[in-house]
Design a protein around this motif. Structure first.
Motif, PDB file in Angstrom:
ATOM      1  N   THR A 140       0.858  -1.176   0.000  1.00 43.72           N
ATOM      2  CA  THR A 140       0.000   0.000   0.000  1.00 43.72           C
ATOM      3  C   THR A 140       0.901   1.235   0.000  1.00 43.72           C
ATOM      4  OG1 THR A 140      -0.074   0.259   2.398  1.00 43.72           O
ATOM      5  CG2 THR A 140      -1.638  -1.292   1.413  1.00 43.72           C
ATOM      6  N   ALA A 142       1.226   3.084   2.379  1.00 46.18           N
ATOM      7  CA  ALA A 142       1.808   3.135   3.723  1.00 46.18           C
ATOM      8  C   ALA A 142       3.080   2.301   3.802  1.00 46.18           C
ATOM      9  CB  ALA A 142       0.803   2.633   4.750  1.00 46.18           C
ATOM     10  N   TYR A 152      -9.930  -3.535   0.769  1.00 45.25           N
ATOM     11  CA  TYR A 152      -9.373  -2.183   0.794  1.00 45.25           C
ATOM     12  C   TYR A 152     -10.395  -1.188   0.256  1.00 45.25           C
ATOM     13  CZ  TYR A 152      -4.913  -4.410   1.775  1.00 45.25           C
ATOM     14  OH  TYR A 152      -3.913  -5.147   2.368  1.00 45.25           O
ATOM     15  N   LEU A 293      -4.163   5.480   5.316  1.00 45.22           N
ATOM     16  CA  LEU A 293      -2.956   4.657   5.261  1.00 45.22           C
ATOM     17  C   LEU A 293      -3.033   3.502   6.246  1.00 45.22           C
ATOM     18  CD1 LEU A 293      -0.249   7.469   5.031  1.00 45.22           C
ATOM     19  CD2 LEU A 293      -1.005   5.952   3.203  1.00 45.22           C
ATOM     20  N   ASP A 294      -3.242   3.854   7.518  1.00 39.20           N
ATOM     21  CA  ASP A 294      -3.297   2.846   8.571  1.00 39.20           C
ATOM     22  C   ASP A 294      -3.857   3.518   9.818  1.00 39.20           C
ATOM     23  OD1 ASP A 294      -1.107   4.368   9.582  1.00 39.20           O
ATOM     24  OD2 ASP A 294       0.320   3.039   8.579  1.00 39.20           O
ATOM     25  N   THR A 324      -6.196   7.713  13.067  1.00 39.19           N
ATOM     26  CA  THR A 324      -6.280   7.174  11.703  1.00 39.19           C
ATOM     27  C   THR A 324      -5.413   8.039  10.797  1.00 39.19           C
ATOM     28  OG1 THR A 324      -8.545   6.409  12.119  1.00 39.19           O
ATOM     29  CG2 THR A 324      -7.840   6.568   9.821  1.00 39.19           C
ATOM     30  N   GLN A 368     -10.923   1.753   6.655  1.00 40.13           N
ATOM     31  CA  GLN A 368     -10.056   0.711   6.129  1.00 40.13           C
ATOM     32  C   GLN A 368      -9.030   1.373   5.222  1.00 40.13           C
ATOM     33  OE1 GLN A 368     -12.455  -1.922   3.692  1.00 40.13           O
ATOM     34  NE2 GLN A 368     -13.490  -0.210   2.700  1.00 40.13           N
ATOM     35  N   PRO A 369      -7.820   0.792   5.080  1.00 40.55           N
ATOM     36  CA  PRO A 369      -6.820   1.374   4.186  1.00 40.55           C
ATOM     37  C   PRO A 369      -7.385   1.549   2.777  1.00 40.55           C
ATOM     38  CG  PRO A 369      -5.838  -0.344   5.518  1.00 40.55           C
ATOM     39  CD  PRO A 369      -7.315  -0.408   5.770  1.00 40.55           C
ATOM     40  N   ASN A 388       1.178  11.049   0.050  1.00 44.82           N
ATOM     41  CA  ASN A 388      -0.012  10.211  -0.102  1.00 44.82           C
ATOM     42  C   ASN A 388      -1.094  10.972  -0.844  1.00 44.82           C
ATOM     43  OD1 ASN A 388      -1.490   7.763   0.204  1.00 44.82           O
ATOM     44  ND2 ASN A 388      -2.625   8.636   1.915  1.00 44.82           N
TER      45      ASN A 388
END
Length: 405
Positions: A140, A142, A152, A293-294, A324, A368-369, A388
């Motif tokens: 990803t 991330a 995802y 991202l995560d 988040t 969610q990512p 990002n």
């Protein structure tokens, strides 16, 4: 007269079927009746005996040019057998697996001629040894590996991260594939010499199945660099989550599959900059299209990690709940009880989006990512792709970032 004519006609018809030994049809029948001359077995083996620096993905074939093959074995220098397959007519054999780098292979071929006599041939060759190799990790944005069978968000971006700088980006990109069902248009964009990002022109539709592959084994990637091994992963796109953080209203509106499901007051970046040690630090929440991202609960936030000393006027080090993350340089939506008074009316953060405890926990569990977070009407510089901001790049510029454009 009638009888004579009939007989003559009968004679004439019969004469058409008569053929002497000199006519072509008779010669063909005679030739087909003669059995072929028995011949000894003959084979052709490629690569040739003694070949060196052979491409491990190049063709390896054993062909019976006369007679048939009865057995073919192929082993490496350690005596490990290489599996292969024979054609139904026993005339061609090929290995069914890729060969290794820097290996020495020996072929033992047994064939039988049309004379019924067996013959055995041996041949050896060695494969090339790369000066350097690279592996491609499918991750990803991330930097975490994409989970096989994972789910995802609709803004998921596939990253092919190479552990060595790529000299020939075009050669590498030709080996990178993303297949989707249903099909969508997408393209690769090279962030730098080690990272290529892939995304569709528009957000994925919920339920899309995606398979990403880096088929680089054996591929020359420039400067003596070769692909080390292949990688592939399949995942699906979950429900469409799009959150819009608007600085005009200071609210975060959260949509699921196009339906507004929650509105959360927020306090975003206070704005302005500060220069410390020659480094200018921005306190804006940059406008643009981010993706999740995560997340972590808790996470320790330390201003010194981006150049703002803890003991400075605006420095901090705090343990934060339900965080988040949406940018590589540390922008989060997170709980911060001390700014509840400002949420919905005043921007007081260093750049993050502050939420109250209930909203932060809900958003943390909801996300969610790959989920989309759009930040609108704030000040500061637009979000950059390295932060990002893949979805902030216009499609024509994204296409120009391909090595094959």
């Amino acid at each position: 007269m009638l009888v004579v004519i009939g007989l003559l006609g009968a004679v004439t018809v019969m004469s058409r079927d008569v053929c002497t030994a000199d006519c072509p049809a008779a010669q063909t029948k005679i030739a087909s009746a003669i059995p072929p001359t028995p011949a000894p077995a003959a084979t052709d083996i490629s690569p040739r005996d003694g070949a060196r620096e052979v491409d491990p993905l190049g063709p390896v074939t054993v062909t019976a040019t006369a007679g048939r093959l009865t057995a073919v074995t192929m082993v490496n220098e350690a005596g490990v057998s290489v599996p292969g397959v024979m054609t139904p007519d026993d005339t061609v054999w090929k290995p069914t697996v890729p060969l290794g780098y820097g290996r020495f292979y020996t072929l033992t071929v047994t064939a039988e001629g049309t004379d019924g006599r067996p013959a055995t041939h041996n041949s050896s060759f060695s494969t090339l040894t790369p000066r350097n190799q690279t592996k491609a990790y499918l991750t990803t944005t991330a930097g975490t590996p994409i989970r096989e069978g994972g789910s995802y968000g609709i803004g998921m971006v596939v990253v092919a991260h190479f552990d060595e700088p790529i000299v020939d980006r075009a050669a590498a990109e030709r080996r990178l594939k993303v297949k989707t069902w249903p099909p969508v248009q997408g393209s690769w964009y090279w962030l730098d010499d080690q990272n290529a990002h892939w995304r569709p022109q528009r957000y994925f539709a919920a339920g899309t199945e995606v398979t990403a592959s880096a088929n680089i084994y054996g591929a020359p990637l420039g400067g003596g660099l070769y692909g080390q091994e292949d990688s592939t992963v399949t995942f699906t796109i979950g429900d469409a989550h799009v959150s819009v953080a608007d600085d005009t209203t200071k609210q975060v509106s959260v949509y699921e599959n196009g339906v507004l499901v929650r509105t959360m007051p927020t306090s975003m970046g206070m704005g302005g900059t500060e220069t410390i040690g020659g480094q200018t630090i921005s306190f804006w929440t940059q406008p643009g299209v981010y993706s999740v991202l995560d997340k972590a609960n808790p996470v320790i936030m330390d201003s010194s990690t981006y150049g703002l000393p803890i003991n400075s006027r605006l420095g901090y080090r705090e343990t934060i709940k339900y965080a988040t993350r949406i940018s590589t340089d540390g922008i989060y939506l997170h709980q911060l009880d001390s700014t509840v008074w400002a949420q919905g009316n005043t921007n007081v953060s260093h750049g993050c989006l502050n939420l109250n405890a209930e909203n932060a926990k809900w958003f943390y569990e909801f996300s969610q990512p790959g989920d989309i977070v759009e930040v609108r009407n704030t000040g500061g510089e637009p979000l950059e792709v390295w932060q990002n901001g893949d979805w902030s790049v216009p499609w024509d510029r994204w296409l120009a970032g391909s090595a094959l454009s």
